[in-house]
Write an enzyme that holds these catalytic residues in place. Structure first.
Site, PDB file in Angstrom:
ATOM      1  N   LYS A 183       3.916  -6.906   4.078  1.00 12.54           N
ATOM      2  CA  LYS A 183       3.701  -5.484   3.820  1.00 12.54           C
ATOM      3  C   LYS A 183       3.356  -4.840   5.172  1.00 12.54           C
ATOM      4  CE  LYS A 183       0.447  -3.327   3.320  1.00 12.54           C
ATOM      5  NZ  LYS A 183      -0.314  -2.413   4.237  1.00 12.54           N
ATOM      6  N   THR A 209      -8.911  11.160   2.489  1.00 18.01           N
ATOM      7  CA  THR A 209      -9.952  10.464   1.719  1.00 18.01           C
ATOM      8  C   THR A 209     -10.931  11.471   1.152  1.00 18.01           C
ATOM      9  OG1 THR A 209     -11.131  10.191   3.796  1.00 18.01           O
ATOM     10  CG2 THR A 209      -9.868   8.337   2.981  1.00 18.01           C
ATOM     11  N   GLU A 228       5.883   4.346   7.669  1.00 18.22           N
ATOM     12  CA  GLU A 228       5.420   5.519   6.922  1.00 18.22           C
ATOM     13  C   GLU A 228       6.279   6.746   7.210  1.00 18.22           C
ATOM     14  OE1 GLU A 228       0.732   4.849   6.001  1.00 18.22           O
ATOM     15  OE2 GLU A 228       1.285   5.540   7.988  1.00 18.22           O
ATOM     16  N   ASN A 268      -0.281  10.714   6.597  1.00 21.16           N
ATOM     17  CA  ASN A 268      -1.490  10.369   7.344  1.00 21.16           C
ATOM     18  C   ASN A 268      -2.491  11.500   7.481  1.00 21.16           C
ATOM     19  OD1 ASN A 268      -1.324   7.515   8.221  1.00 21.16           O
ATOM     20  ND2 ASN A 268       0.701   8.226   8.831  1.00 21.16           N
ATOM     21  N   THR A 288       0.875  -1.186   0.000  1.00 21.01           N
ATOM     22  CA  THR A 288       0.000   0.000   0.000  1.00 21.01           C
ATOM     23  C   THR A 288       0.908   1.231   0.000  1.00 21.01           C
ATOM     24  OG1 THR A 288      -0.225  -0.184   2.401  1.00 21.01           O
ATOM     25  CG2 THR A 288      -1.967  -1.144   1.067  1.00 21.01           C
ATOM     26  N   THR A 310      -1.702  -1.553   8.524  1.00 16.05           N
ATOM     27  CA  THR A 310      -1.948  -2.990   8.460  1.00 16.05           C
ATOM     28  C   THR A 310      -0.685  -3.756   8.108  1.00 16.05           C
ATOM     29  OG1 THR A 310      -4.286  -2.881   7.925  1.00 16.05           O
ATOM     30  CG2 THR A 310      -3.090  -4.787   7.100  1.00 16.05           C
TER      31      THR A 310
END
EC number: 2.3.1.35
Lengths: 404, 404
Positions: free
Chosen positions: A180, A404, A277, A399, A154, A191
Site C-alpha cells: 500500500k 483532521t 495521491e 492533503n 488507506t 506511508t
C-alpha cells in the site's frame, strides 16, 4: 541451468497466501469508518524473514518493535492495521504495539517473537487498542486471504498485489507481494507498506542481503511527494515449503531468486506510483549511459520528484526545460550540453539543444496514462529508473481538505 | 559607536534608484503580452559589485556571462528582461546575452564589461533579440525608476522592493533592493532575481564576502517548490557615493553594513515566499536550540519544503505529525522525544508528545496569512529560519494549465 534460470510467470490472480503454507485474512474492526482495517499473514511454519524500514529518525512504535523481533531471522506472522499509525504516541504506543503482537501470537498459538506488527494511518493519535484486540479475535487462519490487501489500504484507490511462479531444482516456487502506498485515511504521510511471501527456501542472511539490495532499485526509487514516512516497512517471509534445497550461498539459484524478488518489488513499486495521491499518470523516468547506476537512480529520482515536472505532466505540457533543470539540480555531475531527453519516445532535447517535434504527436503522447521520460547522459554505461506520479488538484485536495 | 551602529530605518516608499548616483527604468518592449518586460539599473560611476548565482549545473547564458563580467569587482549597469530565460538556447543564446550587454553599454556609453545581464522567463526558446535591442533603445537613464521592479516580474503578483537608510561616520547611507520570485509568465522555473543598490563605499572583496555569507540565511532559505532555477541571480552594486571612508576591513562598520544588507535581503526573501505561486499563506519556520545554525537552517528548510506540511497549512489543518515527520527526515540528527513544536504560538507537541490545544483558538490561528512554525530541538543554542508558502490548487493550476 535452464531449470535454475526458468521463466518467471505472473499469475492472473494475485494472492498473498498462494505460496505453500501461507494464510491471510482481513476484517473491518472499526479503526476506519467502513472499510477493512485489520489483517494478518500467517505461515504454517516459522519462515526466514528480512525487513527494511523507514530511515526517518521519527519511527513509529511498530517499527522499533519489529527491528527487535526479526533480529533472529525468523517470523511466522504479521499483524497489520490501517487507520492509525501508532506513531509519536509516546510510551503507551510501544505498549500498544506489544499488545498487538502478544494478542496475535496468542490467537495463533505461537511465540510473540515470531509476530511482526505494522500500522498505517494518522500520526500522533493513541491507537484504539481495544478495537484492535477485539479485532484480532475476529481474524481467521483460514480466512479470506484476498481481504488482506484491502485491510492495509488507506487513500489507495486500488489494491497492489502480484503473484509470480517459477522453478527451482524442479520444484515450483511461488512468490506473492502486497503493498500500500499513497497516503492515509486521515491523510498524514505517504506511508509505504510492503509484504512479500514465498515458499522458497533461503537462509535469513541471504534473504536480508537480497532485500536490502533490491529496495535500492525498487521501493526506494518511488517518490510521491518527497516526504518520508515514520512507518515505512517492507517484510519478506520465505517459509521453505516449496521443497528444494535451501539457498545458502550466492549461486545462480540465488540470482534467480533475486530476479523473482525484483519482479515482485518492481511491480508493487509501479503500482504504488501509479496510485499516488490524486495521480492521473504514472511517470517512469529512465536514465541511461550514466557513470554509475547510483548516479542514474539519483538523477531519475530528482526528475520524478520535481513539482514542476509533475505539474507539467498533469497539464500535458512537454515542458522539457523543467526536466533538464531538475537534472542540473541533482547532486550528480552532468554535462548539460550532451544530454538527450525524450517524452514517450519523442525526442525533445538532443545534444543539449531543443529538438523540433510534431505538436500533435506530442499532445497524443502526453494523453497517455504512463509517461516515459528517457534521459541519456552520454556519460558512461550504467542505467537506473525511478517512478512517481503527476501533481494534481486532487493531491492538494486530499492533503489539504480532508482535514483532521 | 552609537554613530557606527545607528538605527536602520525603512522608508515608506521603496526605490531602487534612491541611493545617491543610481538611476533605473522599465518598459514594455514586447517580450510579454502587455506588461513591462525590460529594465535597467545604472550608476553614475562604476560600483563595487558582488554576485551569487544558481548552483544548478544547467546555467542560462546570462549567468555564464555575468560570472566573467563581475570578476574584476566593478559594475556600472544591469540590464534585465522578463518573458524569456535565454536558458538552454545553445551558442546563439550566448551571442544574444553578449548582444544585450553590448547594446546596453553602447546606450549608456560605458564599457560592456561594466554591464551585467539577467533574464527570466521560459527555458529553451530563443530570445527575440531584435525586440530586446529595440527595447534597450527605449530605456532612459533618468527614467521611471519604480518601473524597474515591474519589468522583472513574471507570475509575481506584487512588487518586492525595499529601501533602508542608516548612518556611517555621520553620512547618510541608503540601500535598496528589488526582487522577483515565484515563477514565470509561461511558467517554467521559480527563478529568483535580486538586485541591490547602495551608496555605501566598500571594497569588492568585502562586498562579496558579505553577500556570500548573507544569502545562506536569507535567499537560500526560501523554498517554493524545491526546484532550482537555471537563472537565479543576486547582484549588489555599492557605488560609494555616500561619502564616508571605504570599508576595507572587517570592522564594526562592516558589521553594520552586513546588518543593513540582511535587513534588505530578509525583507525580499519574505516578500518572495509570501508571493509564491498560488500561495495563500507565508510559512515562517524558526528552529531554535539547535547544535549549529546550519543544522537549524537545514531542519527549517526541510519543514517548509514538505508538500504535506504545505498542503496542511493550505487546509488550515494543525497536522503537526507531518512537521515532526519532516524534522525526522532531515539530514540533521535530532532526538524526537524532546522536541517542542508550536503553530502561531500555540503548542502542539511538547517533549515529543502531543499537546492538547483549544481547537477554536487553533482554527483562528491558522486563518492568519502568516503561519509561524516554531520548533525547539533542545539540542544546543543555535537557531535558524526558512520561509515558504502553502501548496494550493492555484500552484497546480499555474504550473500545469498555463501550458506552453
Amino acid at each position: 541451468m535452464t531449470e535454475l534460470l526458468s521463466k518467471i510467470t505472473q499469475l492472473d490472480s494475485a494472492d498473498i497466501a498462494k505460496p505453500i503454507g501461507f494464510h491471510a485474512d482481513g476484517q473491518h474492526v472499526g479503526l476506519k469508518h467502513k472499510s477493512k482495517d485489520l489483517g494478518w499473514i500467517f505461515s504454517d511454519v516459522p519462515a526466514a524473514v528480512a525487513g527494511v524500514f523507514t530511515t526517518n529518525q521519527v519511527q513509529a512504535a511498530p517499527i522499533k518493535l519489529d527491528k527487535e523481533t526479526i533480529k533472529d531471522g525468523l517470523l511466522q506472522a504479521i499483524i497489520v492495521n490501517s487507520g492509525n499509525a501508532n506513531a509519536v504516541t509516546g510510551k503507551i504506543g510501544h505498549q500498544h504495539a506489544k499488545t498487538m503482537q502478544q494478542t496475535a501470537a496468542d490467537s495463533l498459538n505461537i511465540d510473540p517473537n515470531l509476530v511482526a506488527v505494522a500500522s498505517t494511518g494518522i500520526i500522533g493519535q493513541v491507537l484504539p487498542i481495544d478495537k484492535v484486540v477485539n479485532g484480532i479475535h475476529q481474524l481467521h487462519i483460514a480466512g479470506d486471504s484476498k481481504a488482506f490487501a484491502h485491510a492495509i489500504m488507506t487513500t489507495d484507490t486500488v489494491e497492489k498485489s502480484i503473484t509470480v511462479q517459477s522453478q527451482i531444482d524442479g520444484h515450483t516456487v511461488t512468490m506473492s507481494g502486497v503493498a500500500k502506498g499513497s497516503g492515509m485515511l486521515h491523510p498524514n504521510m505517504a506511508t509505504m507498506l510492503g509484504f512479500i511471501t514465498t515458499d522458497v527456501s533461503i537462509s535469513p542472511i541471504l534473504l536480508q542481503k537480497a532485500l536490502s539490495e533490491d529496495v535500492e532499485t525498487s521501493f526506494n526509487q518511488i517518490t510521491i511527494d518527497g516526504d518520508t514516512s515514520t512507518n515505512d516497512t517492507v517484510l519478506v517471509m520465505a517459509n521453505g515449503q516449496a521443497g528444494h534445497d535451501e539457498i545458502i550461498t550466492a549461486s545462480s539459484t540465488y540470482d534467480h531468486f533475486k530476479t523473482m524478488l525484483h519482479t515482485v518489488t518492481t511491480a508493487l513499486s509501479i503500482g504504488i506510483a501509479s496510485d499516488g495521491e490524486g495521480a492521473t499518470k504514472l511517470l517512469a523516468v529512465t536514465v541511461k549511459n550514466s557513470e554509475s547506476s547510483l548516479d542514474a537512480r539519483m538523477v531519475a529520482k530528482k526528475v520524478v520528484g520535481s513539482s514542476l515536472v509533475k505539474t507539467a505532466m498533469f497539464g500535458k505540457d512537454p515542458n522539457w526545460g523543467r526536466i533538464i533543470a531538475a537534472i542540473g539540480a541533482s547532486d550528480v555531475a552532468v554535462d548539460p550540453d550532451i544530454i538527450d531527453i525524450s517524452l514517450n519516445t519523442i525526442p525533445v532535447m538532443t545534444d543539449g539543444a531543443p529538438t523540433d517535434f510534431n505538436q500533435e504527436a506530442m499532445t497524443e503522447a502526453l494523453e497517455q496514462k504512463k509517461i516515459a521520460i528517457d534521459i541519456d547522459l552520454h556519460n558512461g554505461s550504467a542505467s537506473g529508473q525511478a517512478w512517481g506520479s503527476d501533481l494534481t488538484y486532487d493531491y492538494v485536495k486530499i492533503n489539504a481538505l480532508y482535514s483532521t
